[in-house]
Design a protein around this motif. Structure first.
Motif, short mmCIF file in Angstrom:
data_model
loop_
_atom_site.label_atom_id
_atom_site.label_comp_id
_atom_site.label_asym_id
_atom_site.label_seq_id
_atom_site.Cartn_x
_atom_site.Cartn_y
_atom_site.Cartn_z
N ARG A 59 36.82 36.29 35.20
CA ARG A 59 36.72 37.36 36.19
C ARG A 59 38.11 37.83 36.59
NH1 ARG A 59 36.19 35.42 41.56
NH2 ARG A 59 34.85 37.22 41.90
N VAL A 60 38.14 39.05 37.11
CA VAL A 60 39.42 39.60 37.54
C VAL A 60 39.20 40.43 38.80
CG1 VAL A 60 39.21 41.53 35.89
CG2 VAL A 60 41.44 40.98 36.84
N GLY A 61 40.17 40.31 39.73
CA GLY A 61 40.08 41.05 40.98
C GLY A 61 41.33 41.88 41.22
N ILE A 62 41.16 42.92 42.02
CA ILE A 62 42.28 43.76 42.47
C ILE A 62 42.29 43.71 43.98
CG2 ILE A 62 43.02 46.17 42.68
CD1 ILE A 62 42.30 46.53 39.77
N PHE A 63 43.38 43.22 44.55
CA PHE A 63 43.48 43.01 46.00
C PHE A 63 42.22 42.31 46.53
CE2 PHE A 63 46.23 46.80 45.34
CZ PHE A 63 47.44 46.22 45.71
N GLY A 64 41.78 41.31 45.80
CA GLY A 64 40.66 40.49 46.27
C GLY A 64 39.27 41.04 45.98
N ASN A 65 39.20 42.25 45.43
CA ASN A 65 37.89 42.80 45.09
C ASN A 65 37.61 42.60 43.60
OD1 ASN A 65 37.08 44.06 47.64
ND2 ASN A 65 38.85 45.38 47.30
N ASP A 66 36.47 42.03 43.30
CA ASP A 66 36.11 41.79 41.90
C ASP A 66 35.96 43.14 41.17
OD1 ASP A 66 34.71 39.41 40.09
OD2 ASP A 66 34.02 41.45 39.63
N CYS A 67 36.64 43.28 40.04
CA CYS A 67 36.67 44.58 39.35
C CYS A 67 35.29 44.99 38.84
CB CYS A 67 37.65 44.55 38.19
SG CYS A 67 39.34 44.39 38.77
N GLN A 68 34.39 44.03 38.62
CA GLN A 68 33.07 44.37 38.12
C GLN A 68 32.07 44.49 39.28
OE1 GLN A 68 35.29 42.75 35.87
NE2 GLN A 68 35.12 44.75 34.90
N THR A 69 31.99 43.45 40.11
CA THR A 69 30.94 43.49 41.14
C THR A 69 31.35 44.31 42.37
OG1 THR A 69 31.73 41.44 42.12
CG2 THR A 69 30.02 41.24 40.43
N GLU A 70 32.65 44.48 42.57
CA GLU A 70 33.12 45.30 43.71
C GLU A 70 34.05 46.39 43.19
OE1 GLU A 70 33.38 41.67 46.94
OE2 GLU A 70 34.79 41.77 45.29
N GLY A 71 33.62 46.98 42.07
CA GLY A 71 34.49 47.93 41.36
C GLY A 71 34.88 49.15 42.18
N VAL A 72 33.96 49.62 43.01
CA VAL A 72 34.27 50.82 43.80
C VAL A 72 35.42 50.53 44.76
CG1 VAL A 72 33.38 52.49 45.48
CG2 VAL A 72 31.94 51.75 43.57
N ALA A 73 35.33 49.40 45.47
CA ALA A 73 36.39 49.02 46.42
C ALA A 73 37.69 48.77 45.68
CB ALA A 73 35.96 47.77 47.19
N ALA A 74 37.61 48.15 44.49
CA ALA A 74 38.82 47.87 43.72
C ALA A 74 39.48 49.18 43.29
CB ALA A 74 38.47 47.02 42.50
N ARG A 75 38.67 50.11 42.82
CA ARG A 75 39.24 51.35 42.26
C ARG A 75 39.79 52.29 43.34
NH1 ARG A 75 34.95 50.69 38.82
NH2 ARG A 75 33.67 52.18 39.95
N GLU A 76 39.32 52.14 44.56
CA GLU A 76 39.84 52.98 45.65
C GLU A 76 41.33 52.80 45.85
OE1 GLU A 76 37.66 52.13 49.22
OE2 GLU A 76 36.11 53.61 48.70
N ARG A 77 41.84 51.65 45.46
CA ARG A 77 43.25 51.36 45.74
C ARG A 77 44.15 51.65 44.55
NH1 ARG A 77 43.47 46.32 49.49
NH2 ARG A 77 45.60 47.04 49.63
N ILE A 78 43.55 52.19 43.48
CA ILE A 78 44.30 52.34 42.23
C ILE A 78 44.58 53.80 41.90
CG2 ILE A 78 44.32 51.70 39.79
CD1 ILE A 78 42.07 49.88 40.19
N GLY A 79 45.76 54.07 41.36
CA GLY A 79 46.04 55.33 40.69
C GLY A 79 46.17 55.02 39.22
N VAL A 80 45.52 55.80 38.36
CA VAL A 80 45.46 55.43 36.94
C VAL A 80 46.01 56.50 36.02
CG1 VAL A 80 43.96 54.58 35.11
CG2 VAL A 80 43.21 54.42 37.47
N LEU A 81 46.80 56.06 35.07
CA LEU A 81 47.14 56.92 33.94
C LEU A 81 46.53 56.23 32.71
CD1 LEU A 81 48.85 59.34 32.80
CD2 LEU A 81 50.65 57.70 32.44
N PRO A 82 45.31 56.63 32.33
CA PRO A 82 44.65 55.90 31.25
C PRO A 82 45.21 56.26 29.88
CG PRO A 82 43.17 57.56 32.20
CD PRO A 82 44.52 57.76 32.81
N GLU A 83 44.93 55.40 28.92
CA GLU A 83 45.27 55.73 27.54
C GLU A 83 44.28 56.81 27.11
OE1 GLU A 83 43.93 53.16 24.55
OE2 GLU A 83 45.77 53.30 23.38
N GLY A 84 44.72 57.75 26.31
CA GLY A 84 43.79 58.76 25.83
C GLY A 84 43.21 59.60 26.96
#
Ligand code: ADP
Length: 305
Positions: A59-84
């Motif tokens: 499992r992996v978390g971002i600032f304590g939020n699980d990227c899969q089960t709490e993905g919305v909360a995790a993604r709120e804190r991220i700015g992304v430059l994705p590949e492609g």
């Protein structure tokens, strides 16, 4: 609180193991470079952080939020430059930034300031269909910066940028880090990583083979000295003998009578003596600190290009 905390993350696609039990903690405020040759698993890891892919194990978390089960909360804190990444042809640059402002509720952001920062303000009202690859990349970076994210995730951020653009990108990353953002970016371009990162992780065939500061990696290479030797002529038959000497890590022939040897301090004289004993004239030699590229070759056996 860790910005990224991965525990035993594996990802399998059929018989391919894209990630193999990756343990990685990135501290808040760090600039972390995720390095590895193409196919090493870098994008897979980032896709799991973004919940575009699910780990097979771990499992992996971002600032304590699980990227899969709490993905919305995790993604709120991220700015992304994705590949492609892709831009929307019929929208202008300004409209792209406005879209990011709406979706991140960052209504006090001025789109033109963002476009100015990424160097494409002049193209604000042109449709993205007419943007060059580098301009599109700058635009997507601008979208990632909207809303002052706590974590910037960038997958190969300098692909498509000319050297000038890559230097501007590094400047922006430094500014973002000074503001307090954690930066996590993947790259196979070593200079990019060496210039801005506090620590690097080296991924190979899905396994994290090293995680350290650049200084630490240098030290773990036994001093990490690079000896640059100019010979009267290169005799390929003798070079393997140097490789076999104690303390020698890598020997790379540069093809122009120059060889570069990464080695411990103690091995330097042995190398010169070995060459001499084999009747090879050493025209000149100097020592340099091992670069990240040397270490990368050392860990992965490839130049990463
Ligand atoms: P990198 O970003 O370091 O170049 P990737 O994460 O893209 O590496 O790929 C790691 C490995 O996983 C490669 O062998 C790749 O072919 C495989 N892979 C990645 N995504 C998929 C997928 N969706 N389906 C099957 N195999 C995949």
């Amino acid at each position: 609180m860790k910005a990224i905390d991965a525990a035993e993350v594996s990802k399998r696609y059929g018989s391919t193991t894209a990630l193999d039990r990756v343990d990685l903690a990135v501290e808040e405020g760090e600039t972390f470079g995720f390095l590895g040759p193409n196919g090493a698993g870098k994008s897979t890891f980032i896709n799991i952080l973004l919940d575009f892919a699910k780990p097979s194990d771990g499992r992996v978390g971002i600032f304590g939020n699980d990227c899969q089960t709490e993905g919305v909360a995790a993604r709120e804190r991220i700015g992304v430059l994705p590949e492609g990444y892709s831009t929307i042809d019929r929208l202008t640059g300004r409209q792209h930034i406005e879209y990011a402002i709406r979706s991140k509720n960052a209504h006090d952001t001025n789109p033109l300031d963002v476009l100015d920062r990424v160097g494409i303000r002049d193209a604000a009202d042109r449709k993205a269909s007419g943007y060059s690859k580098g301009m599109a990349q700058r635009l997507v970076l601008g979208m990632a910066l909207v809303g002052e994210p706590d974590l910037l995730l960038l997958d190969e951020p300098s692909t498509g940028l000319d050297p000038n653009g890559a230097a501007e990108m590094r400047k922006i990353l430094r500014e973002e880090n000074e503001r307090g953002a954690t930066i996590f970016f993947s790259s196979h371009i070593l200079e990019q990583v060496e210039a801005v990162c506090d620590r690097v992780g080296i991924l190979q065939n899905g396994e994290l083979v090293a995680v350290d500061t650049i200084e630490g990696l240098r030290n773990s290479m036994g001093g990490g000295t690079k000896l640059v030797i100019t010979l009267a002529e290169i005799d390929e038959d003798t070079l393997p003998d140097i490789r076999a000497l104690e303390g020698v890590e890598t020997v790379v022939s540069q093809g122009d009578s120059t060889i570069e040897v990464t080695c411990t301090n103690d091995a330097k004289m042995d190398i010169i003596v070995e060459l001499h004993q084999n009747g090879i004239d050493v025209v000149n030699f100097r020592t340099e600190e091992a670069s990240l590229e040397d270490m990368f070759i050392e860990y992965t056996g490839s130049g990463g290009r």
